[in-house]
Motif scaffolding. Structure first.
Motif, PDB file in Angstrom:
ATOM      1  N   ALA A   1       0.828  -1.210   0.000  1.00 35.45           N
ATOM      2  CA  ALA A   1       0.000   0.000   0.000  1.00 35.45           C
ATOM      3  C   ALA A   1       0.862   1.259   0.000  1.00 35.45           C
ATOM      4  O   ALA A   1       0.491   2.273  -0.616  1.00 35.45           O
ATOM      5  N   VAL A   2       2.008   1.238   0.680  1.00 34.80           N
ATOM      6  CA  VAL A   2       2.914   2.400   0.706  1.00 34.80           C
ATOM      7  C   VAL A   2       3.398   2.715  -0.701  1.00 34.80           C
ATOM      8  O   VAL A   2       3.340   3.872  -1.170  1.00 34.80           O
ATOM      9  N   ILE A   3       3.876   1.696  -1.407  1.00 30.27           N
ATOM     10  CA  ILE A   3       4.384   1.898  -2.778  1.00 30.27           C
ATOM     11  C   ILE A   3       3.262   2.348  -3.700  1.00 30.27           C
ATOM     12  O   ILE A   3       3.426   3.265  -4.519  1.00 30.27           O
ATOM     13  N   LEU A   4       2.108   1.705  -3.558  1.00 30.56           N
ATOM     14  CA  LEU A   4       0.966   2.036  -4.417  1.00 30.56           C
ATOM     15  C   LEU A   4       0.522   3.480  -4.208  1.00 30.56           C
ATOM     16  O   LEU A   4       0.188   4.191  -5.173  1.00 30.56           O
ATOM     17  N   ARG A   5       0.546   3.935  -2.972  1.00 31.56           N
ATOM     18  CA  ARG A   5       0.134   5.314  -2.672  1.00 31.56           C
ATOM     19  C   ARG A   5       1.075   6.316  -3.333  1.00 31.56           C
ATOM     20  O   ARG A   5       0.645   7.349  -3.874  1.00 31.56           O
TER      21      ARG A   5
END
Length: 365
Positions: free
Chosen positions: A350-354
């Motif tokens: 989720a961090v990378i996707l954000r």
């Protein structure tokens, strides 16, 4: 002469009851029910004039309850057990049937009460320890469940395979995956047809990343339980939780192997027939499979339905975010990632996707 006249039908009824018991031991519950009906052994016998009639009625009602339990007709088995306990409130056989019915129906606290009642009457009743162990496992009392399994195994069971498989599941839930696999291997040495052992071992292998072996074991468990599953669905109208868990686990493995159509098929069965909690897991896995198949709209629909049933699933939020990003809905993807990170701040995906979604938002503006 009168005694002989009364004894003759009584002995005939008891002989039929013995035949019914043998049919149950031979795993033929439908034949057992047929024999009980043919002998006229029903709760109505308890109202007959003979002083032994209530005992014959108790025997018949308990056998009927056991037959219905083997057929996974849990509601009928529970009603039969209640009738038997009205005839004799200290019937350990009836208490054991009711305990298993309650445990399999999810009423584990009540099942524990029945097991305790049996243990007060028969302190060394192995069946009560086994049912209590499974109920404790379902509630989440893992250490207590293992203690019950070890008591049963130390006692020297004639058929220990199901208890080895249960202890394997307890070890799997504790993250002791190699011990879980060892327990299942032991179960399968004792009984190569123990489907529970295949299922537990398959899920442990999946968590270890041995995906192809996991699919083989889980498929063996699913195929071996087809008849029992069909009977349970016919009786209750819903897929048993154990079978739903196996189908979802196989779907996860198939997603990892990129066998996406098969994964969607496995999830579809759970979505159609499972309980809400099981359906939520299946929808989440199917949402990921749909995304990998290049069907983002279907993925979003599945993930949204899954989150309506199970709102606190960070990974499903992240999968929906990725599906929205693929459609250019970057700002909505950021919102989903924020929701996922609120629930699980260390979800790296989720961090990378954000970051990627914010980058798209900035380019667009």
């Amino acid at each position: 002469a009168r005694a002989r006249v009364e004894a003759t039908p009584a002995l005939a009824s008891l002989a039929r009851a013995l035949e019914a018991w043998r049919a149950l031991e031979a795993a033929e519950p439908r034949e057992a029910l047929h024999l009980l009906d043919g002998a006229g052994l029903s709760s109505a016998v308890g109202e007959a004039a003979s002083p032994r009639a209530p005992e014959r009625s108790l025997l018949a009602t308990v056998l009927r309850a056991q037959a219905h339990l083997k057929l996974s007709a849990l509601d009928q088995a529970g009603r039969d057990a209640d009738k038997a306990l009205k005839l004799h409130r200290h019937s350990t056989a009836a208490l054991l049937v009711r305990a298993e019915v309650r445990m399999r129906s999810g009423h584990c606290g009540e099942a524990l009460e029945d097991c305790d009642a049996v243990m007060q009457l028969e302190p060394d009743c192995v069946a009560a320890y086994a049912i209590r162990g499974e109920a404790r496992l379902k509630i989440g009392y893992i250490d207590d469940a293992i203690a019950d399994c070890e008591w049963c195994l130390a006692y020297g069971l004639p058929h220990p395979a199901p208890v080895f498989a249960m202890r394997g599941e307890a070890h799997r839930r504790q993250g002791r995956l190699r011990e879980a696999i060892g327990d299942c291997d032991e179960a399968l040495r004792e009984d190569p047809s123990c489907m529970d052992a295949y299922g537990v071992r398959g899920q442990a292998l999946l968590e270890l990343g041995e995906v192809e072996a996991a699919v083989r074991d889980i498929s063996q468990a699913i195929d071996g339980n087809k008849a029992a599953t069909a009977a349970a669905v016919q009786a209750d109208g819903v897929l048993p939780a154990s079978m739903a868990a196996l189908l979802v686990a196989r779907a996860e493995a198939r997603v990892n192997l990129e066998h996406l159509d098969e994964a969607v098929e496995d999830c579809g069965e759970v979505v159609q027939l499972g309980r809400d909690g099981d359906r939520a897991l299946a929808l989440a896995v199917r949402g990921e499979a749909q995304l990998l198949k290049g069907r983002p709209w279907e993925s979003i629909a599945d993930c949204t339905e899954a989150l309506a049933l199970q709102p606190f699933d960070a990974y499903t939020c992240a999968v929906r975010a990725q599906a929205k990003m693929s459609l250019g809905k970057s700002l909505e993807a950021v919102e989903d990632c924020d929701q996922a990170l609120d629930m699980c701040p260390r979800l790296h995906f989720a961090v990378i996707l954000r970051e990627q979604a914010w980058s798209q938002v900035k380019k667009a503006s």
